[in-house]
Design a protein around this motif. Structure first.
Motif, PDB file in Angstrom:
ATOM      1  N   ARG A 181       0.825  -1.216   0.000  1.00 30.36           N
ATOM      2  CA  ARG A 181       0.000   0.000   0.000  1.00 30.36           C
ATOM      3  C   ARG A 181       0.850   1.253   0.000  1.00 30.36           C
ATOM      4  NH1 ARG A 181      -5.488  -0.253   3.259  1.00 30.36           N
ATOM      5  NH2 ARG A 181      -6.076  -2.421   2.965  1.00 30.36           N
ATOM      6  N   ALA A 182       2.039   1.159   0.561  1.00 32.42           N
ATOM      7  CA  ALA A 182       2.885   2.336   0.744  1.00 32.42           C
ATOM      8  C   ALA A 182       3.998   2.405  -0.293  1.00 32.42           C
ATOM      9  CB  ALA A 182       3.484   2.319   2.150  1.00 32.42           C
ATOM     10  N   HIS A 183       3.855   1.685  -1.396  1.00 34.46           N
ATOM     11  CA  HIS A 183       4.963   1.624  -2.350  1.00 34.46           C
ATOM     12  C   HIS A 183       5.384   3.005  -2.843  1.00 34.46           C
ATOM     13  CE1 HIS A 183       7.732   0.346  -5.401  1.00 34.46           C
ATOM     14  NE2 HIS A 183       7.027   0.946  -6.335  1.00 34.46           N
ATOM     15  N   ASP A 184       4.440   3.918  -3.071  1.00 29.71           N
ATOM     16  CA  ASP A 184       4.808   5.239  -3.565  1.00 29.71           C
ATOM     17  C   ASP A 184       5.675   5.980  -2.547  1.00 29.71           C
ATOM     18  OD1 ASP A 184       4.800   7.308  -5.485  1.00 29.71           O
ATOM     19  OD2 ASP A 184       3.232   8.365  -4.379  1.00 29.71           O
ATOM     20  N   PHE A 185       5.415   5.743  -1.267  1.00 27.87           N
ATOM     21  CA  PHE A 185       6.239   6.374  -0.242  1.00 27.87           C
ATOM     22  C   PHE A 185       7.624   5.739  -0.185  1.00 27.87           C
ATOM     23  CE2 PHE A 185       2.156   7.982   0.792  1.00 27.87           C
ATOM     24  CZ  PHE A 185       2.399   9.207   1.389  1.00 27.87           C
ATOM     25  N   VAL A 186       7.707   4.447  -0.474  1.00 29.68           N
ATOM     26  CA  VAL A 186       9.015   3.782  -0.549  1.00 29.68           C
ATOM     27  C   VAL A 186       9.796   4.329  -1.746  1.00 29.68           C
ATOM     28  CG1 VAL A 186      10.181   1.572  -0.856  1.00 29.68           C
ATOM     29  CG2 VAL A 186       8.115   1.696   0.547  1.00 29.68           C
ATOM     30  N   ARG A 187       9.116   4.433  -2.866  1.00 25.73           N
ATOM     31  CA  ARG A 187       9.745   4.954  -4.086  1.00 25.73           C
ATOM     32  C   ARG A 187      10.270   6.373  -3.862  1.00 25.73           C
ATOM     33  NH1 ARG A 187       8.153   8.205  -8.344  1.00 25.73           N
ATOM     34  NH2 ARG A 187       6.149   8.630  -7.321  1.00 25.73           N
ATOM     35  N   MET A 188       9.450   7.213  -3.248  1.00 22.73           N
ATOM     36  CA  MET A 188       9.863   8.591  -2.999  1.00 22.73           C
ATOM     37  C   MET A 188      10.921   8.688  -1.899  1.00 22.73           C
ATOM     38  SD  MET A 188       8.621  10.712  -5.136  1.00 22.73           S
ATOM     39  CE  MET A 188       8.900  12.263  -4.281  1.00 22.73           C
ATOM     40  N   ALA A 189      10.944   7.725  -0.998  1.00 22.66           N
ATOM     41  CA  ALA A 189      12.017   7.696  -0.003  1.00 22.66           C
ATOM     42  C   ALA A 189      13.370   7.566  -0.697  1.00 22.66           C
ATOM     43  CB  ALA A 189      11.809   6.553   0.980  1.00 22.66           C
ATOM     44  N   ALA A 190      13.419   6.754  -1.748  1.00 18.93           N
ATOM     45  CA  ALA A 190      14.666   6.622  -2.499  1.00 18.93           C
ATOM     46  C   ALA A 190      15.020   7.934  -3.181  1.00 18.93           C
ATOM     47  CB  ALA A 190      14.541   5.491  -3.519  1.00 18.93           C
ATOM     48  N   ARG A 206      13.116  -4.849  -4.617  1.00 23.00           N
ATOM     49  CA  ARG A 206      14.292  -4.960  -5.486  1.00 23.00           C
ATOM     50  C   ARG A 206      14.295  -3.865  -6.540  1.00 23.00           C
ATOM     51  NH1 ARG A 206      14.518  -8.886  -8.925  1.00 23.00           N
ATOM     52  NH2 ARG A 206      16.745  -8.583  -9.289  1.00 23.00           N
ATOM     53  N   ALA A 207      13.124  -3.420  -6.952  1.00 24.19           N
ATOM     54  CA  ALA A 207      13.039  -2.419  -8.014  1.00 24.19           C
ATOM     55  C   ALA A 207      13.327  -1.001  -7.534  1.00 24.19           C
ATOM     56  CB  ALA A 207      11.646  -2.463  -8.650  1.00 24.19           C
ATOM     57  N   VAL A 208      13.431  -0.813  -6.227  1.00 21.19           N
ATOM     58  CA  VAL A 208      13.668   0.526  -5.679  1.00 21.19           C
ATOM     59  C   VAL A 208      15.143   0.883  -5.818  1.00 21.19           C
ATOM     60  CG1 VAL A 208      13.629   1.907  -3.565  1.00 21.19           C
ATOM     61  CG2 VAL A 208      11.730   0.373  -4.086  1.00 21.19           C
ATOM     62  N   HIS A 209      15.410   2.080  -6.271  1.00 29.26           N
ATOM     63  CA  HIS A 209      16.786   2.518  -6.497  1.00 29.26           C
ATOM     64  C   HIS A 209      17.600   2.462  -5.199  1.00 29.26           C
ATOM     65  CE1 HIS A 209      20.199   4.775  -8.026  1.00 29.26           C
ATOM     66  NE2 HIS A 209      20.130   5.550  -6.964  1.00 29.26           N
ATOM     67  N   GLY A 210      18.767   1.816  -5.280  1.00 23.51           N
ATOM     68  CA  GLY A 210      19.691   1.791  -4.162  1.00 23.51           C
ATOM     69  C   GLY A 210      19.253   0.959  -2.973  1.00 23.51           C
ATOM     70  N   SER A 211      18.251   0.111  -3.163  1.00 18.83           N
ATOM     71  CA  SER A 211      17.713  -0.646  -2.031  1.00 18.83           C
ATOM     72  C   SER A 211      18.572  -1.848  -1.686  1.00 18.83           C
ATOM     73  CB  SER A 211      16.281  -1.121  -2.338  1.00 18.83           C
ATOM     74  OG  SER A 211      16.286  -2.017  -3.436  1.00 18.83           O
ATOM     75  N   THR A 212      18.395  -2.317  -0.449  1.00 17.70           N
ATOM     76  CA  THR A 212      18.978  -3.569   0.022  1.00 17.70           C
ATOM     77  C   THR A 212      17.826  -4.474   0.440  1.00 17.70           C
ATOM     78  OG1 THR A 212      20.962  -2.451   0.841  1.00 17.70           O
ATOM     79  CG2 THR A 212      20.487  -4.637   1.731  1.00 17.70           C
ATOM     80  N   VAL A 213      17.838  -5.724  -0.001  1.00 16.83           N
ATOM     81  CA  VAL A 213      16.747  -6.655   0.278  1.00 16.83           C
ATOM     82  C   VAL A 213      17.328  -7.916   0.904  1.00 16.83           C
ATOM     83  CG1 VAL A 213      14.818  -7.963  -0.696  1.00 16.83           C
ATOM     84  CG2 VAL A 213      15.437  -5.747  -1.687  1.00 16.83           C
ATOM     85  N   LEU A 214      16.888  -8.204   2.126  1.00 14.05           N
ATOM     86  CA  LEU A 214      17.426  -9.319   2.899  1.00 14.05           C
ATOM     87  C   LEU A 214      16.309 -10.274   3.291  1.00 14.05           C
ATOM     88  CD1 LEU A 214      19.670  -7.132   5.237  1.00 14.05           C
ATOM     89  CD2 LEU A 214      20.392  -8.343   3.161  1.00 14.05           C
ATOM     90  N   TYR A 215      16.606 -11.578   3.250  1.00 13.54           N
ATOM     91  CA  TYR A 215      15.580 -12.584   3.535  1.00 13.54           C
ATOM     92  C   TYR A 215      16.229 -13.722   4.325  1.00 13.54           C
ATOM     93  CZ  TYR A 215      11.668 -15.806   2.510  1.00 13.54           C
ATOM     94  OH  TYR A 215      10.596 -16.678   2.593  1.00 13.54           O
ATOM     95  N   PRO A 216      16.300 -13.594   5.644  1.00  9.63           N
ATOM     96  CA  PRO A 216      16.950 -14.622   6.467  1.00  9.63           C
ATOM     97  C   PRO A 216      16.101 -15.877   6.590  1.00  9.63           C
ATOM     98  CG  PRO A 216      15.998 -12.925   7.871  1.00  9.63           C
ATOM     99  CD  PRO A 216      15.834 -12.446   6.452  1.00  9.63           C
ATOM    100  N   CYS A 217      16.784 -16.975   6.858  1.00  8.09           N
ATOM    101  CA  CYS A 217      16.098 -18.261   6.965  1.00  8.09           C
ATOM    102  C   CYS A 217      15.991 -18.748   8.398  1.00  8.09           C
ATOM    103  CB  CYS A 217      16.792 -19.316   6.110  1.00  8.09           C
ATOM    104  SG  CYS A 217      18.397 -19.862   6.763  1.00  8.09           S
ATOM    105  N   GLU A 218      16.727 -18.126   9.328  1.00  7.64           N
ATOM    106  CA  GLU A 218      16.702 -18.609  10.705  1.00  7.64           C
ATOM    107  C   GLU A 218      17.084 -17.481  11.654  1.00  7.64           C
ATOM    108  OE1 GLU A 218      20.226 -20.188  12.471  1.00  7.64           O
ATOM    109  OE2 GLU A 218      20.300 -18.120  11.800  1.00  7.64           O
ATOM    110  N   ALA A 219      17.061 -17.773  12.960  1.00  5.41           N
ATOM    111  CA  ALA A 219      17.064 -16.741  13.985  1.00  5.41           C
ATOM    112  C   ALA A 219      18.407 -16.023  14.139  1.00  5.41           C
ATOM    113  CB  ALA A 219      16.654 -17.354  15.324  1.00  5.41           C
TER     114      ALA A 219
END
Length: 617
Positions: A386-395, A429-442
């Protein structure tokens, strides 16, 4: 106000209009008419009420000014010229390549805190700044937001209006330039100022209705706003678009274009002026002290235990908050699910409940980071869309924010597709300069939470609802851009690339295949962006085939991230993507993974098929 002072303010308003016309004419594009309607409001604000040291944009007492109607940037740049920080030569570089004066304001200018131009952003971000001033800094600055009337139709504005009223943000003033005309014609409420006042009043705002071209009325309204306690104030100003030039004033079809005859318009407005404004000095305020940095004591989890990564996130965030006083947390009324409740209990003074308003959630994070804080904003992964436009503009704002999406993928089980984040990896992933992390355990999750606080730009962490086995020791290191090879031999036939819950399914698939004498390599691709291209290329060279497995749509997620590692012209290995391709319904987590074809049995079946084909060849 003395008559002479009123004349000087009116004259400054005319200067701002002329400069807006000149800038747009030089660029042969822009929005001069939208600038002209708000010129008197801007003149009074700049000369009488804005407290700002332009030589020290970081002064702790500086008021904050957000031009929410970012298309009226010629007006903002004209204000900067009047303040003496932009000269006439630079003003006329408006919209040119390499100019700081972009079509819509960005923080390339040191006096711009956040980028605007996507309408409906200024007030929500201003709420975040006002929260910082009131609850964290206890500073005397005021947040001024200059908004257009058209953007008052945006839902994000009303999320912000309710939140500001609820929080009693009396350090926040919204100035609405009600010029009646939008891009294609009249706005919804036209010049019905009371329509705006009734709505804002219902949210607990103090409202003032004025003639926006009466500088004495504007001055009195701003003074009243500053004196109002326990309520945010909205100054609702009736104006005329294109004010001062008969050919365009209050006429449709003039939006977003330079004036037809700029020279004649400048003459009609009285010609260029070179008034220099002495802006009010900011009030004395203590300098922001450097946040105390304590020892970071991350939670430690024992191998073999089953722990949800969302639980590890909550505990790690609370620990990070103990070590760093500049860390703040926000949530969208799901803190008991995202586990930000751990932070709320440990550090209630730095916790912000934004309720079910995801646009305001992200906007507040942007506002808080503009004041020097490190925000972690959390909700269900599905609802952050829902907040994608705010994420995009944050970049665009060069903002440093941490966003955390829980309850990702079909693995959440019985709740069904409305609650499943299945597009979030692609979105972030499509956001400029973003970092995307997806851990599998604690333990991995805890380490990555700490790492996120040191990164720049938009950072996204994806967490899971159900428990997963702890497979790494608490001393294991994880860096953004890295990966972990969990199984590897010289006999590997296929490489399985997984992240999050599918890592454990891949490990179980390997056990099934071991019984059949089929060796596979397994890569835990916990960093989805940036991706560990070197490890992927080594695996491709060794096995010739990569199988990606993700609890996400096959478009835009892990499969695409892996494919891009081979997009530089080198030989591309065989790539097979397993992901969610159907529309899920309610079922148990185990059933969901099987129906999506991403459980251990499905992975093993895909590998058998690939190996069989390889043998035939």
């Amino acid at each position: 106000m003395r008559r002479e002072a009123a004349r000087e303010l009116a004259d400054l308003g005319q200067q701002l209009r002329v400069d807006a016309v000149r800038a747009a004419a030089a660029a042969d594009s822009g929005h001069p008419t939208s600038s002209m309607s708000a010129a008197d409001l801007a003149a009074v604000l700049l000369a009488r009420h804005l407290r700002y040291d332009f030589d020290d944009p970081d002064h702790p007492g500086n008021d904050r000014l957000i031009l929410s109607k970012g298309h009226a940037s010629p007006l903002l740049y004209a204000m900067y010229r009047a303040a003496g920080v932009v000269d006439d030569e630079e003003l006329l570089t408006f919209r040119r390549r390499d100019s700081r004066l972009e079509g819509h304001p960005t923080p390339r200018l040191p006096w711009v805190d956040v980028a605007t131009g996507s309408l409906g952003h200024g007030l929500p971000v201003g709420v975040g700044m006002a929260l910082a001033g009131k609850r964290l800094e206890h500073a005397p600055y005021r947040v001024w937001v200059l908004s257009g009337d058209s953007e008052m139709a945006e839902g994000s504005v009303w999320e912000a209006a309710e939140h500001a009223g609820y929080e009693h943000l009396d350090n926040l003033t919204l100035i609405i330039d009600v010029n009646r005309l939008g891009q294609r014609g009249p706005t919804r409420h036209g010049w019905d100022l009371d329509a705006y006042a009734r709505r804002l009043g219902a949210f607990g705002w103090h409202t003032i209705e004025i003639d926006g071209h009466d500088v004495e009325a504007v001055d009195a309204a701003f003074a009243e706003a500053s004196a109002t306690r326990s309520q945010p104030t909205a100054v609702i100003a009736r104006t005329r678009k294109g004010r001062g030039v008969a050919q365009v004033e209050d006429r449709e079809g003039q939006h977003g274009k330079p004036l037809p005859d700029a020279d004649a318009a400048i003459g009609e407005l009285g010609g260029p002026r070179f008034v220099r404004v002495e802006v009010c000095s900011p009030p004395a305020a203590p300098a922001r002290r450097q946040p105390a940095g304590g020892h970071l004591d991350l939670p430690r989890f024992e191998a073999g235990d089953s722990v949800a990564t969302r639980d590890a996130y909550g505990q790690a965030l609370a620990a990070l908050g103990s070590a760093r006083e500049d860390v703040v947390a926000l949530d969208g009324e799901v803190g008991d699910s995202t586990r930000t409740e751990f932070f709320a209990k440990a550090h209630p003074e730095r916790y912000f409940e934004c309720y079910i308003a995801e646009q305001q959630l992200v906007a507040a994070a942007v506002g808080l980071q503009a004041r020097g804080y490190i925000p972690f904003a959390s909700s269900f992964a599905a609802f952050l869309t829902r907040a994608h436009d705010f994420v995009r503009m944050a970049a665009v704002s060069r903002a440093g924010i941490n966003l955390v999406g829980s309850h990702a993928g079909v693995a959440i089980g019985q709740d069904g597709p409305s609650q499943m984040g299945l597009e979030d990896l692609a979105m972030f992933r499509a956001v400029h300069g973003s970092t995307v992390l997806y851990p599998c355990e604690a333990n991995q999750t805890a380490q990555l939470v700490a790492a996120m606080a040191e990164l720049t730009g938009v950072r996204y962490l994806r967490t899971s609802r159900g428990g997963t086995p702890v497979i790494y020791g608490p001393g294991e290191e994880f860096r953004p851009g890295g990966s972990k090879v969990l199984r590897s031999t010289d006999r590997d036939r296929v490489t399985v690339v997984a992240a999050g819950v599918t890592v454990h399914e891949a490990l179980r698939a390997a056990e099934l295949l071991d019984r059949e004498g089929i060796d596979i390599r397994i890569i835990d691709l916990y960093s989805v962006k940036p991706v560990d291209a070197e490890t992927l290329r080594e695996a491709a060279e060794a096995t010739g085939c990569l199988v990606t497995v993700e609890d996400h749509r096959v478009q835009g997620g892990i499969g695409d991230a892996v494919a891009e590692a081979f997009a530089d012209g080198r030989p591309v290995p065989r790539l097979v993507r397993l992901g969610v391709q159907h529309m899920p319904a309610s079922a148990s987590p185990e059933e969901q993974l099987h129906l999506a074809g991403i459980d251990a049995e499905s992975i093993a079946a895909a590998v058998r098929l690939l190996v069989e084909r390889a043998v035939v060849r």
